[in-house]
Design a protein around this motif. Structure first.
Motif, PDB file in Angstrom:
ATOM      1  N   SER B   9       0.803  -1.229   0.000  1.00  0.00           N
ATOM      2  CA  SER B   9       0.000   0.000   0.000  1.00  0.00           C
ATOM      3  C   SER B   9       0.829   1.269   0.000  1.00  0.00           C
ATOM      4  O   SER B   9       0.355   2.324  -0.388  1.00  0.00           O
ATOM      5  N   CYS B  10       2.085   1.180   0.438  1.00  0.00           N
ATOM      6  CA  CYS B  10       2.899   2.397   0.482  1.00  0.00           C
ATOM      7  C   CYS B  10       4.311   2.099  -0.012  1.00  0.00           C
ATOM      8  O   CYS B  10       4.496   1.810  -1.187  1.00  0.00           O
ATOM      9  N   ASP B  11       5.288   2.124   0.864  1.00  0.00           N
ATOM     10  CA  ASP B  11       6.663   1.956   0.386  1.00  0.00           C
ATOM     11  C   ASP B  11       7.296   0.623   0.769  1.00  0.00           C
ATOM     12  O   ASP B  11       8.485   0.428   0.569  1.00  0.00           O
ATOM     13  N   GLU B  12       6.530  -0.307   1.333  1.00  0.00           N
ATOM     14  CA  GLU B  12       7.071  -1.637   1.599  1.00  0.00           C
ATOM     15  C   GLU B  12       6.399  -2.606   0.635  1.00  0.00           C
ATOM     16  O   GLU B  12       5.190  -2.581   0.469  1.00  0.00           O
ATOM     17  N   CYS B  13       7.227  -3.461   0.029  1.00  0.00           N
ATOM     18  CA  CYS B  13       6.690  -4.523  -0.812  1.00  0.00           C
ATOM     19  C   CYS B  13       6.909  -5.794  -0.014  1.00  0.00           C
ATOM     20  O   CYS B  13       8.045  -6.210   0.199  1.00  0.00           O
ATOM     21  N   ALA B  14       5.825  -6.403   0.486  1.00  0.00           N
ATOM     22  CA  ALA B  14       6.006  -7.468   1.463  1.00  0.00           C
ATOM     23  C   ALA B  14       5.065  -8.636   1.218  1.00  0.00           C
ATOM     24  O   ALA B  14       3.963  -8.476   0.706  1.00  0.00           O
ATOM     25  N   ALA B  15       5.540  -9.816   1.606  1.00  0.00           N
ATOM     26  CA  ALA B  15       4.705 -11.014   1.536  1.00  0.00           C
ATOM     27  C   ALA B  15       5.066 -11.926   2.702  1.00  0.00           C
ATOM     28  O   ALA B  15       6.176 -11.857   3.228  1.00  0.00           O
ATOM     29  N   ALA B  16       4.107 -12.740   3.122  1.00  0.00           N
ATOM     30  CA  ALA B  16       4.363 -13.683   4.203  1.00  0.00           C
ATOM     31  C   ALA B  16       3.384 -14.835   4.078  1.00  0.00           C
ATOM     32  O   ALA B  16       2.301 -14.699   3.518  1.00  0.00           O
ATOM     33  N   VAL B  17       3.788 -15.980   4.603  1.00  0.00           N
ATOM     34  CA  VAL B  17       2.875 -17.123   4.702  1.00  0.00           C
ATOM     35  C   VAL B  17       2.693 -17.395   6.184  1.00  0.00           C
ATOM     36  O   VAL B  17       3.671 -17.530   6.920  1.00  0.00           O
ATOM     37  N   ILE B  18       1.434 -17.410   6.636  1.00  0.00           N
ATOM     38  CA  ILE B  18       1.202 -17.740   8.032  1.00  0.00           C
ATOM     39  C   ILE B  18       0.223 -18.903   8.145  1.00  0.00           C
ATOM     40  O   ILE B  18      -0.573 -19.167   7.254  1.00  0.00           O
ATOM     41  N   GLU B  19       0.341 -19.624   9.252  1.00  0.00           N
ATOM     42  CA  GLU B  19      -0.461 -20.821   9.467  1.00  0.00           C
ATOM     43  C   GLU B  19      -1.386 -20.594  10.655  1.00  0.00           C
ATOM     44  O   GLU B  19      -0.978 -20.012  11.668  1.00  0.00           O
ATOM     45  N   ASP B  20      -2.620 -21.073  10.548  1.00  0.00           N
ATOM     46  CA  ASP B  20      -3.595 -20.979  11.632  1.00  0.00           C
ATOM     47  C   ASP B  20      -3.752 -19.558  12.148  1.00  0.00           C
ATOM     48  O   ASP B  20      -4.006 -19.339  13.337  1.00  0.00           O
ATOM     49  N   GLY B  21      -3.583 -18.596  11.251  1.00  0.00           N
ATOM     50  CA  GLY B  21      -3.853 -17.196  11.598  1.00  0.00           C
ATOM     51  C   GLY B  21      -2.820 -16.525  12.461  1.00  0.00           C
ATOM     52  O   GLY B  21      -2.883 -15.316  12.691  1.00  0.00           O
TER      53      GLY B  21
END
Lengths: 162, 335
Positions: B9-21
């Motif tokens: 949405s702004c100046d960070e390009c980010a991704a993550a995979v999380i399990e069970d929330g």
């Protein structure tokens, strides 16, 4: 170029002595606006540009208080007329402002732009410009100029309303 | 359920995979802060061009670290609020991956994501979930919202800034004082070294849960123009004290009056140590704060917020558009 034109035609519109007076000026301006009007707000940090825009929003029955759009560049308020409130503070290159398509927002509503000096070429040529200048403490001198007949009439009406 | 979260949405390009929330399996954040520092703020066009370059490597690296696409069950992506151009890159990448991999897809409100950073397991897998009802203070460069949370996805905005966001005030005051960008960390550091502090106004806006930082910014401007202007560190400290005191007291008061069981702090400004300390000091209910690393924009918080809704069966259509001025009270399902 803009500076020359401004120096030639700018006139002292009024002096405000507190933020509330700047907001009241915005309300008087808002009451006079018609679809297609464009208002550019010049002035350094803390001069009262957002404050004036808040008054415009109130006069246009914006559904919620107008706040600083610095982060997302452009906010939209669907009031009596749609108010498009832009803030070009973060614009570094005038080319970026073309992507915002500010010229296309002026058909169904009014466009109010803070920090217009960051991208003057991308803004509608016909507009009313106001410059808020610090004059000691909370006092602000408000200068105005217009670039076409339509906005010249708006400036006249605003001067009379004050 | 394993959810891939994407944030741009702004100046960070980010991704993550999380399990069970709650549990982070993989995470990548490509920050553009250094790129924008020379402009004194995020430059929209630079931001979206940079996102275009980094989005695919960031997503692919994250998914590979998590064990590959076959281990992913759904995709959650920020669709607002934020810069239109930046949001578009992440949202369209998310849609494309969802379509190509045949995965469920959900648009997430970025502000809801910040709140859900408090659900992430970090270092301590036994830490219990936050409890409802809660009051959340979301403070960042673009937002200052005080929010009532009844339960997952049930919000009511109590108040918000009437002019500048708290983080924006930090950035603009740092600029006035010639301290550089981003303003939050630099003001906190300089304030810590100051010997004294300049007393600056506080906008209490009594009877509301709203905030205002514009008058404070103007007060700093006046100070810097005085012939015998106080040293910048003392102004910085006074400015920070003013912002922190108002944010902390009004949040604690809301939690107390409305009977919240917890206060959740969230957003980039939540990494400010002075704010954390002051809020912990005045709060009458337990305070939850995400670790500093998950206060700023990241993919894990988006995956966490998305997981709750995805578990309930919520989905977004692939024609979901970005909403640069999205508010916290709404979500894709509420529209």
């Amino acid at each position: 170029m803009e500076a020359t034109r401004e120096a030639r035609t700018a006139r002292l519109l009024c002096v405000t002595h507190a933020a509330e007076e700047t907001r009241a000026l915005g309300r008087r301006l808002g009451a006079l606006l018609r679809p297609g009007d464009v208002v550019l707000l010049y002035g350094e940090l803390g001069a009262g540009k957002t404050c004036l825009a808040q008054g415009v929003g109130e006069a246009l029955d914006a559904p919620e208080p107008v706040n600083s759009p610095s982060f997302i560049l452009l906010n939209e308020y669907a009031g009596r007329l749609v108010l498009y409130h832009a803030d070009l503070y973060r614009i570094a290159d005038p080319g970026e402002a073309f992507d915002l398509g500010l010229g296309t927002y002026t058909t169904d509503g009014v466009l109010v732009v803070e920090w217009p000096e960051r991208a003057e070429a991308a803004l509608p040529a016909g507009h009313l410009a106001l410059r808020l200048e610090h004059a000691g403490g909370d006092v602000r001198r408000v200068l105005g100029w217009a670039t076409d007949a339509r906005h010249e009439r708006l400036l006249e009406a605003l001067a009379r309303a004050g | 359920m394993r959810v891939l979260g994407i944030e741009s949405s702004c100046d960070e390009c980010a991704a993550a995979v999380i399990e069970d929330g709650r549990t982070i399996r993989a995470e990548v954040v490509a920050s553009q802060a250094a790129l924008h520092a020379r402009y004194g703020g995020v430059v929209p066009e630079v931001a979206s061009r940079q996102h275009l370059r980094t989005i695919v490597p960031v997503v692919e690296e994250t998914v590979a670290a998590a064990g590959g696409w076959e281990t992913i069950d759904a995709i959650a992506v920020t669709y607002g609020p934020g810069l239109a151009g930046s949001l578009l890159v992440g949202l369209n990448a998310g849609k494309a991956y969802a379509l190509a991999k045949g995965l469920p897809f959900l648009g997430v409100n970025h502000l809801e994501g910040h709140v859900y950073a408090n659900w992430l397991h970090v270092n301590d897998e036994t830490r219990p979930e936050p409890e409802f009802p809660a009051v959340a203070l979301v403070v960042s460069g673009g937002h200052t919202d005080l929010v009532w949370l009844d339960g997952h996805g049930r919000y009511r905005r109590l108040g918000r800034t009437l002019d500048d966001a708290a983080g924006e005030a930090f950035d603009k005051v740092a600029r006035l004082l010639g301290l550089g960008y981003p303003g939050g960390p630099v003001i906190e550091r300089v304030a810590r070294e100051a010997d004294a502090s300049v007393t600056l106004p506080r906008a209490w806006l009594k009877g509301t849960y709203d905030f205002s930082f514009s008058g404070l910014k103007t007060a700093v401007l006046h100070l810097t123009r005085e012939r015998s202007a106080p040293p910048a560190p003392e102004v910085a400290r006074g400015f920070q004290e003013s912002v922190v005191e108002v944010l902390a007291l009004k949040t604690a008061e809301a939690a107390d009056r409305l009977g919240a069981r917890q206060i959740l702090l969230a957003g980039g400004v939540a990494s400010n140590g002075a704010l954390r300390r002051e809020l912990a000091r005045v709060a009458t209910v337990p305070l939850r704060v995400p670790p500093v690393r998950w206060c700023t924009d990241n993919g894990a918080m988006i995956a966490a917020a998305g997981a709750v809704r995805l578990e309930r069966g919520e989905r977004s259509a692939l024609d979901l558009d970005v909403e640069p001025s999205l508010k916290l009270a709404s979500g894709p399902s509420a529209r």
